[in-house]
Design an enzyme around this catalytic site. Sequence first.
Site, PDB file in Angstrom:
ATOM      1  N   HIS A  14      -5.686   3.664  -1.423  1.00  0.00           N
ATOM      2  CA  HIS A  14      -7.011   3.953  -0.878  1.00  0.00           C
ATOM      3  C   HIS A  14      -7.384   5.370  -1.279  1.00  0.00           C
ATOM      4  O   HIS A  14      -6.743   6.328  -0.843  1.00  0.00           O
ATOM      5  CB  HIS A  14      -6.937   3.813   0.654  1.00  0.00           C
ATOM      6  CG  HIS A  14      -8.253   3.915   1.346  1.00  0.00           C
ATOM      7  ND1 HIS A  14      -8.390   3.669   2.690  1.00  0.00           N
ATOM      8  CD2 HIS A  14      -9.493   4.233   0.895  1.00  0.00           C
ATOM      9  CE1 HIS A  14      -9.659   3.822   3.042  1.00  0.00           C
ATOM     10  NE2 HIS A  14     -10.343   4.182   1.970  1.00  0.00           N
ATOM     11  N   HIS A  74       0.993   6.150   2.025  1.00  0.00           N
ATOM     12  CA  HIS A  74       1.745   7.076   2.883  1.00  0.00           C
ATOM     13  C   HIS A  74       2.918   7.752   2.186  1.00  0.00           C
ATOM     14  O   HIS A  74       3.498   8.690   2.722  1.00  0.00           O
ATOM     15  CB  HIS A  74       2.130   6.395   4.189  1.00  0.00           C
ATOM     16  CG  HIS A  74       0.893   6.043   4.966  1.00  0.00           C
ATOM     17  ND1 HIS A  74      -0.067   6.984   5.279  1.00  0.00           N
ATOM     18  CD2 HIS A  74       0.412   4.862   5.416  1.00  0.00           C
ATOM     19  CE1 HIS A  74      -1.065   6.393   5.919  1.00  0.00           C
ATOM     20  NE2 HIS A  74      -0.801   5.104   5.997  1.00  0.00           N
ATOM     21  N   HIS A  87      -3.676  -4.859   7.680  1.00  0.00           N
ATOM     22  CA  HIS A  87      -3.830  -3.741   8.617  1.00  0.00           C
ATOM     23  C   HIS A  87      -2.924  -3.909   9.834  1.00  0.00           C
ATOM     24  O   HIS A  87      -3.066  -4.869  10.585  1.00  0.00           O
ATOM     25  CB  HIS A  87      -5.267  -3.539   9.106  1.00  0.00           C
ATOM     26  CG  HIS A  87      -5.402  -2.224   9.836  1.00  0.00           C
ATOM     27  ND1 HIS A  87      -5.697  -1.052   9.195  1.00  0.00           N
ATOM     28  CD2 HIS A  87      -5.181  -1.914  11.123  1.00  0.00           C
ATOM     29  CE1 HIS A  87      -5.697  -0.068  10.064  1.00  0.00           C
ATOM     30  NE2 HIS A  87      -5.376  -0.560  11.250  1.00  0.00           N
ATOM     31  N   ARG A 126      -7.050  12.637   1.532  1.00  0.00           N
ATOM     32  CA  ARG A 126      -5.927  13.070   2.367  1.00  0.00           C
ATOM     33  C   ARG A 126      -4.570  12.599   1.861  1.00  0.00           C
ATOM     34  O   ARG A 126      -3.559  13.148   2.208  1.00  0.00           O
ATOM     35  CB  ARG A 126      -6.130  12.655   3.820  1.00  0.00           C
ATOM     36  CG  ARG A 126      -5.889  11.185   4.080  1.00  0.00           C
ATOM     37  CD  ARG A 126      -6.043  10.856   5.527  1.00  0.00           C
ATOM     38  NE  ARG A 126      -7.428  10.887   5.927  1.00  0.00           N
ATOM     39  CZ  ARG A 126      -7.939  10.142   6.917  1.00  0.00           C
ATOM     40  NH1 ARG A 126      -7.159   9.366   7.613  1.00  0.00           N
ATOM     41  NH2 ARG A 126      -9.214  10.176   7.209  1.00  0.00           N
ATOM     42  N   THR A 180      -8.323   2.823   8.578  1.00  0.00           N
ATOM     43  CA  THR A 180      -9.553   2.040   8.530  1.00  0.00           C
ATOM     44  C   THR A 180      -9.676   1.265   9.829  1.00  0.00           C
ATOM     45  O   THR A 180      -8.895   0.358  10.081  1.00  0.00           O
ATOM     46  CB  THR A 180      -9.492   1.080   7.334  1.00  0.00           C
ATOM     47  OG1 THR A 180      -9.006   1.810   6.223  1.00  0.00           O
ATOM     48  CG2 THR A 180     -10.853   0.519   7.013  1.00  0.00           C
ATOM     49  N   GLU A 193      -8.612   0.289  -2.517  1.00  0.00           N
ATOM     50  CA  GLU A 193      -9.459   0.228  -1.316  1.00  0.00           C
ATOM     51  C   GLU A 193     -10.421   1.396  -1.404  1.00  0.00           C
ATOM     52  O   GLU A 193     -10.016   2.523  -1.692  1.00  0.00           O
ATOM     53  CB  GLU A 193      -8.603   0.388  -0.058  1.00  0.00           C
ATOM     54  CG  GLU A 193      -7.627  -0.718   0.165  1.00  0.00           C
ATOM     55  CD  GLU A 193      -6.679  -0.387   1.317  1.00  0.00           C
ATOM     56  OE1 GLU A 193      -6.734   0.720   1.870  1.00  0.00           O
ATOM     57  OE2 GLU A 193      -5.871  -1.250   1.640  1.00  0.00           O
ATOM     58  N   ARG A 237      -9.524   8.061  -0.529  1.00  0.00           N
ATOM     59  CA  ARG A 237     -10.434   8.431   0.562  1.00  0.00           C
ATOM     60  C   ARG A 237     -11.310   9.596   0.158  1.00  0.00           C
ATOM     61  O   ARG A 237     -10.932  10.416  -0.686  1.00  0.00           O
ATOM     62  CB  ARG A 237      -9.619   8.819   1.800  1.00  0.00           C
ATOM     63  CG  ARG A 237      -9.042   7.610   2.517  1.00  0.00           C
ATOM     64  CD  ARG A 237      -8.388   8.024   3.820  1.00  0.00           C
ATOM     65  NE  ARG A 237      -8.017   6.868   4.598  1.00  0.00           N
ATOM     66  CZ  ARG A 237      -8.770   6.328   5.551  1.00  0.00           C
ATOM     67  NH1 ARG A 237      -9.931   6.861   5.866  1.00  0.00           N
ATOM     68  NH2 ARG A 237      -8.366   5.271   6.204  1.00  0.00           N
ATOM     69  N   GLU A 280     -10.734  -9.852   2.815  1.00  0.00           N
ATOM     70  CA  GLU A 280      -9.488  -9.507   3.489  1.00  0.00           C
ATOM     71  C   GLU A 280      -9.801  -9.419   4.971  1.00  0.00           C
ATOM     72  O   GLU A 280     -10.655  -8.634   5.388  1.00  0.00           O
ATOM     73  CB  GLU A 280      -8.941  -8.173   2.977  1.00  0.00           C
ATOM     74  CG  GLU A 280      -7.653  -7.773   3.698  1.00  0.00           C
ATOM     75  CD  GLU A 280      -6.985  -6.526   3.115  1.00  0.00           C
ATOM     76  OE1 GLU A 280      -7.202  -6.220   1.914  1.00  0.00           O
ATOM     77  OE2 GLU A 280      -6.257  -5.855   3.860  1.00  0.00           O
ATOM     78  N   ASN A 316       0.855  -1.190   0.000  1.00  0.00           N
ATOM     79  CA  ASN A 316       0.000   0.000   0.000  1.00  0.00           C
ATOM     80  C   ASN A 316       0.893   1.244   0.000  1.00  0.00           C
ATOM     81  O   ASN A 316       1.727   1.410   0.898  1.00  0.00           O
ATOM     82  CB  ASN A 316      -0.888  -0.039   1.249  1.00  0.00           C
ATOM     83  CG  ASN A 316      -1.819   1.153   1.328  1.00  0.00           C
ATOM     84  OD1 ASN A 316      -1.397   2.287   1.129  1.00  0.00           O
ATOM     85  ND2 ASN A 316      -3.073   0.909   1.632  1.00  0.00           N
TER      86      ASN A 316
END
Length: 235
Positions: free
Chosen positions: A41, A8, A189, A47, A99, A68, A43, A149, A5
Amino acid sequence: MLGVNIDHVATIREARKINYPDPVEAALLCQARGADAIVCHLREDRRHIQDRDLCRLKKAVTVKLNLEMAMSEGIVDIALDIKPDQVTFVPEKRKELTTEGGLDVLSRKNRVKKVLQKMKRKGIEVSLFIDPDMRQIRASREIGARMIELHTGRYANAQNKKDLKREYQSLKNSSKFAKSIGLKVFAGHGLNYKNIKPLKNIKEIEEYNIGHSIVAHAVFVGLGKAVKEMKALVK
Ligand code: PXP
């Protein structure tokens, strides 16, 4: 299989609202170094990953692209338009940092089924991000999901050995049950370089989706080199 992922990387960029570091460049590096899938993801509050990132990822990534997403209308339309290889439905509350719990499929069966079918009609695979809970797993299968998942947050955040053992067992039992009713099992996660190890004994888990710990580790794997290069320029 490892899905990386890259959200970030975009978080660092958005801290300055400039054009680097580029999550697409990061995705290509992850892919070149063995990532089996790239995960991001989009969002509602945008963000980190932006719409333009998703378009560029779709063009650039050659391994599986897994988006996601919350099942909100705007995001559903974008997914149907961009057509990533796979989407993962996640719950979304605007203020949460990440999440927090799994999607409640059980109490939203009709809605989840409707959006799942929309995606399938466009040839997009759908995974449901759910807690390791037998009722949620059964409900996912009942509405026609083929993959789930399992949310590993409670396992990752366990504060003592007793809780850790309970959460591990819960992931193990859930994975076995899910596989036995024909679901592919992924997990993610809060996974890091330490807590991933015991999970590898759960053979039913086919794919891990990991973001934060990889980007965090990359800071320290790369910081020394980054300072050295800048020092050479400043000298
Ligand atoms: N899987 C899902 C469905 C997620 O929502 C997230 C967080 O975006 C992850 C995996 C990755 O979690 P982490 O960043 O803690 O590794």
